[in-house]
Write a protein that holds these residues in place. Sequence first.
Motif, PDB file in Angstrom:
ATOM      1  N   ALA A 189       0.763  -1.116   0.008  1.00 30.49           N
ATOM      2  CA  ALA A 189       0.019  -0.044  -0.090  1.00 30.49           C
ATOM      3  C   ALA A 189       0.862   1.302  -0.018  1.00 30.49           C
ATOM      4  CB  ALA A 189      -0.871   0.003   1.117  1.00 30.49           C
ATOM      5  N   LEU A 190       1.911   1.300   0.751  1.00 28.53           N
ATOM      6  CA  LEU A 190       2.909   2.577   0.713  1.00 28.53           C
ATOM      7  C   LEU A 190       3.535   2.346  -0.668  1.00 28.53           C
ATOM      8  CD1 LEU A 190       4.708   4.489   2.215  1.00 28.53           C
ATOM      9  CD2 LEU A 190       6.290   2.520   2.656  1.00 28.53           C
ATOM     10  N   GLN A 191       4.015   1.416  -1.172  1.00 26.65           N
ATOM     11  CA  GLN A 191       4.529   1.511  -2.717  1.00 26.65           C
ATOM     12  C   GLN A 191       3.397   2.009  -3.569  1.00 26.65           C
ATOM     13  OE1 GLN A 191       6.209  -2.141  -2.879  1.00 26.65           O
ATOM     14  NE2 GLN A 191       8.075  -1.838  -1.775  1.00 26.65           N
ATOM     15  N   LEU A 192       2.414   1.598  -3.438  1.00 32.79           N
ATOM     16  CA  LEU A 192       1.359   2.031  -4.452  1.00 32.79           C
ATOM     17  C   LEU A 192       1.115   3.654  -4.291  1.00 32.79           C
ATOM     18  CD1 LEU A 192      -0.888   1.516  -6.559  1.00 32.79           C
ATOM     19  CD2 LEU A 192      -2.428   0.966  -4.607  1.00 32.79           C
ATOM     20  N   GLY A 193       0.914   4.066  -2.993  1.00 32.07           N
ATOM     21  CA  GLY A 193       0.701   5.588  -2.734  1.00 32.07           C
ATOM     22  C   GLY A 193       1.861   6.307  -3.320  1.00 32.07           C
ATOM     23  N   LEU A 194       3.108   5.999  -2.981  1.00 30.54           N
ATOM     24  CA  LEU A 194       4.254   6.643  -3.795  1.00 30.54           C
ATOM     25  C   LEU A 194       4.256   6.521  -5.208  1.00 30.54           C
ATOM     26  CD1 LEU A 194       7.116   5.118  -1.234  1.00 30.54           C
ATOM     27  CD2 LEU A 194       6.002   7.662  -1.261  1.00 30.54           C
ATOM     28  N   GLY A 195       3.822   5.284  -5.659  1.00 28.28           N
ATOM     29  CA  GLY A 195       3.563   5.318  -7.229  1.00 28.28           C
ATOM     30  C   GLY A 195       2.648   6.376  -7.717  1.00 28.28           C
ATOM     31  N   VAL A 196       1.705   6.478  -7.139  1.00 24.37           N
ATOM     32  CA  VAL A 196       0.582   7.328  -7.505  1.00 24.37           C
ATOM     33  C   VAL A 196       0.960   8.821  -7.410  1.00 24.37           C
ATOM     34  CG1 VAL A 196      -1.638   8.182  -6.676  1.00 24.37           C
ATOM     35  CG2 VAL A 196      -1.448   5.783  -7.158  1.00 24.37           C
ATOM     36  N   PHE A 197       1.504   9.096  -6.356  1.00 22.18           N
ATOM     37  CA  PHE A 197       2.233  10.362  -5.889  1.00 22.18           C
ATOM     38  C   PHE A 197       3.033  10.955  -7.053  1.00 22.18           C
ATOM     39  CE2 PHE A 197       5.244  13.374  -4.287  1.00 22.18           C
ATOM     40  CZ  PHE A 197       4.348  14.434  -3.909  1.00 22.18           C
ATOM     41  N   PHE A 198       3.875  10.029  -7.426  1.00 24.33           N
ATOM     42  CA  PHE A 198       4.982  10.541  -8.449  1.00 24.33           C
ATOM     43  C   PHE A 198       4.606  10.484  -9.883  1.00 24.33           C
ATOM     44  CE2 PHE A 198       7.711   9.527  -4.654  1.00 24.33           C
ATOM     45  CZ  PHE A 198       8.300  10.851  -4.748  1.00 24.33           C
ATOM     46  N   ALA A 199       3.764   9.476 -10.181  1.00 19.15           N
ATOM     47  CA  ALA A 199       3.507   9.138 -11.407  1.00 19.15           C
ATOM     48  C   ALA A 199       2.131   9.812 -12.208  1.00 19.15           C
ATOM     49  CB  ALA A 199       3.292   7.592 -11.871  1.00 19.15           C
ATOM     50  N   ILE A 200       0.977   9.971 -11.079  1.00 26.68           N
ATOM     51  CA  ILE A 200      -0.289  10.567 -11.751  1.00 26.68           C
ATOM     52  C   ILE A 200      -0.499  12.051 -11.444  1.00 26.68           C
ATOM     53  CG2 ILE A 200      -2.786   9.924 -11.848  1.00 26.68           C
ATOM     54  CD1 ILE A 200      -1.871   7.115 -11.125  1.00 26.68           C
ATOM     55  N   ARG A 201       0.254  12.484 -10.466  1.00 29.98           N
ATOM     56  CA  ARG A 201      -0.051  13.875 -10.063  1.00 29.98           C
ATOM     57  C   ARG A 201       0.013  14.724 -11.653  1.00 29.98           C
ATOM     58  NH1 ARG A 201       5.717  16.148  -7.804  1.00 29.98           N
ATOM     59  NH2 ARG A 201       6.776  15.219  -9.293  1.00 29.98           N
ATOM     60  N   ASN A 202      -0.620  16.177 -11.243  1.00 34.09           N
ATOM     61  CA  ASN A 202      -0.647  17.006 -12.255  1.00 34.09           C
ATOM     62  C   ASN A 202       0.515  17.575 -12.868  1.00 34.09           C
ATOM     63  OD1 ASN A 202      -1.387  18.898 -14.201  1.00 34.09           O
ATOM     64  ND2 ASN A 202      -2.864  20.074 -12.676  1.00 34.09           N
ATOM     65  N   PRO A 203       1.164  17.344 -14.061  1.00 37.23           N
ATOM     66  CA  PRO A 203       2.342  17.661 -14.500  1.00 37.23           C
ATOM     67  C   PRO A 203       2.611  19.406 -14.316  1.00 37.23           C
ATOM     68  CG  PRO A 203       1.732  16.513 -16.083  1.00 37.23           C
ATOM     69  CD  PRO A 203       0.595  16.361 -14.963  1.00 37.23           C
ATOM     70  N   SER A 204       1.401  19.614 -14.913  1.00 35.44           N
ATOM     71  CA  SER A 204       1.435  21.102 -15.399  1.00 35.44           C
ATOM     72  C   SER A 204       1.671  22.116 -14.003  1.00 35.44           C
ATOM     73  CB  SER A 204      -0.024  21.940 -15.794  1.00 35.44           C
ATOM     74  OG  SER A 204      -1.130  21.543 -15.046  1.00 35.44           O
ATOM     75  N   ALA A 205       1.468  21.435 -13.049  1.00 41.67           N
ATOM     76  CA  ALA A 205       1.401  22.202 -11.566  1.00 41.67           C
ATOM     77  C   ALA A 205       2.789  22.221 -11.062  1.00 41.67           C
ATOM     78  CB  ALA A 205       0.449  21.596 -10.457  1.00 41.67           C
ATOM     79  N   HIS A 206       3.674  21.214 -11.838  1.00 39.20           N
ATOM     80  CA  HIS A 206       5.172  20.921 -11.285  1.00 39.20           C
ATOM     81  C   HIS A 206       6.234  21.343 -12.499  1.00 39.20           C
ATOM     82  CE1 HIS A 206       3.641  19.010  -7.479  1.00 39.20           C
ATOM     83  NE2 HIS A 206       2.589  18.648  -8.236  1.00 39.20           N
ATOM     84  N   GLU A 207       5.806  21.662 -13.427  1.00 42.57           N
ATOM     85  CA  GLU A 207       6.560  22.162 -14.414  1.00 42.57           C
ATOM     86  C   GLU A 207       6.757  23.835 -14.680  1.00 42.57           C
ATOM     87  OE1 GLU A 207       5.700  20.017 -18.088  1.00 42.57           O
ATOM     88  OE2 GLU A 207       6.145  18.135 -17.019  1.00 42.57           O
ATOM     89  N   ALA A 208       7.817  24.086 -14.943  1.00 41.14           N
ATOM     90  CA  ALA A 208       8.131  25.443 -15.131  1.00 41.14           C
ATOM     91  C   ALA A 208       7.953  25.857 -16.457  1.00 41.14           C
ATOM     92  CB  ALA A 208       9.653  26.046 -14.373  1.00 41.14           C
ATOM     93  N   GLY A 209       7.639  27.203 -16.602  1.00 44.43           N
ATOM     94  CA  GLY A 209       7.340  27.711 -18.067  1.00 44.43           C
ATOM     95  C   GLY A 209       6.145  27.554 -18.730  1.00 44.43           C
ATOM     96  N   GLU A 210       6.090  27.984 -20.101  1.00 51.00           N
ATOM     97  CA  GLU A 210       4.728  27.735 -20.691  1.00 51.00           C
ATOM     98  C   GLU A 210       5.178  26.594 -21.678  1.00 51.00           C
ATOM     99  OE1 GLU A 210       1.977  29.521 -20.727  1.00 51.00           O
ATOM    100  OE2 GLU A 210       2.778  30.581 -18.820  1.00 51.00           O
ATOM    101  N   TRP A 211       3.831  25.718 -21.851  1.00 50.67           N
ATOM    102  CA  TRP A 211       3.802  24.553 -22.948  1.00 50.67           C
ATOM    103  C   TRP A 211       3.744  25.299 -24.351  1.00 50.67           C
ATOM    104  CZ3 TRP A 211      -0.078  20.941 -20.294  1.00 50.67           C
ATOM    105  CH2 TRP A 211       0.637  20.214 -19.099  1.00 50.67           C
ATOM    106  N   THR A 212       4.302  24.639 -25.266  1.00 52.29           N
ATOM    107  CA  THR A 212       4.124  24.980 -26.722  1.00 52.29           C
ATOM    108  C   THR A 212       2.678  24.326 -26.868  1.00 52.29           C
ATOM    109  OG1 THR A 212       4.812  22.976 -27.412  1.00 52.29           O
ATOM    110  CG2 THR A 212       6.389  24.749 -27.226  1.00 52.29           C
ATOM    111  N   GLU A 213       2.158  24.683 -28.073  1.00 54.56           N
ATOM    112  CA  GLU A 213       0.679  24.307 -28.422  1.00 54.56           C
ATOM    113  C   GLU A 213       0.826  22.816 -28.611  1.00 54.56           C
ATOM    114  OE1 GLU A 213      -2.389  24.821 -31.874  1.00 54.56           O
ATOM    115  OE2 GLU A 213      -0.849  26.357 -31.896  1.00 54.56           O
ATOM    116  N   GLN A 214       1.872  22.109 -29.171  1.00 56.79           N
ATOM    117  CA  GLN A 214       2.131  20.962 -29.329  1.00 56.79           C
ATOM    118  C   GLN A 214       1.927  19.908 -27.783  1.00 56.79           C
ATOM    119  OE1 GLN A 214       1.746  18.943 -31.970  1.00 56.79           O
ATOM    120  NE2 GLN A 214       1.979  17.042 -30.876  1.00 56.79           N
ATOM    121  N   GLU A 215       2.854  20.626 -27.102  1.00 61.35           N
ATOM    122  CA  GLU A 215       2.620  20.154 -25.742  1.00 61.35           C
ATOM    123  C   GLU A 215       1.373  19.880 -25.017  1.00 61.35           C
ATOM    124  OE1 GLU A 215       7.186  20.948 -24.000  1.00 61.35           O
ATOM    125  OE2 GLU A 215       5.942  22.464 -24.183  1.00 61.35           O
ATOM    126  N   ASP A 216       0.923  21.221 -25.012  1.00 66.65           N
ATOM    127  CA  ASP A 216      -0.502  21.370 -24.529  1.00 66.65           C
ATOM    128  C   ASP A 216      -1.473  20.141 -25.171  1.00 66.65           C
ATOM    129  OD1 ASP A 216      -2.527  22.486 -22.766  1.00 66.65           O
ATOM    130  OD2 ASP A 216      -3.532  23.401 -24.475  1.00 66.65           O
TER     131      ASP A 216
END
Length: 72
Positions: A37-64
């Motif tokens: 359960a601990l490993q599943l929780g860590l995996g969810v935290f690192f893999a499924i979280r919202n990347p736009s909230a953790h990346e700097a800068g603007e996305w290109t139209e293609q990335e969006d």
Amino acid sequence: MSRVRRRAAAAPEPGKPRLRVPGDPTSPTVQSRQRGALQLGLGVFFAIRNPSAHEAGEWTEQEDRQHDRDRG
């Protein structure tokens, strides 16, 4: 003992909920399920979280478009 295991083994504190699997905590099966359960929780935290909230800068139209496609 790792920092994560020390925190998991500590007594519960008010206002700091934790996930616990049911059963005897001294049982090897329950301990294994708890680690899973601990490993599943860590995996969810690192893999499924919202990347736009953790990346700097603007996305290109293609990335969006790629992020929209990956979410839907």
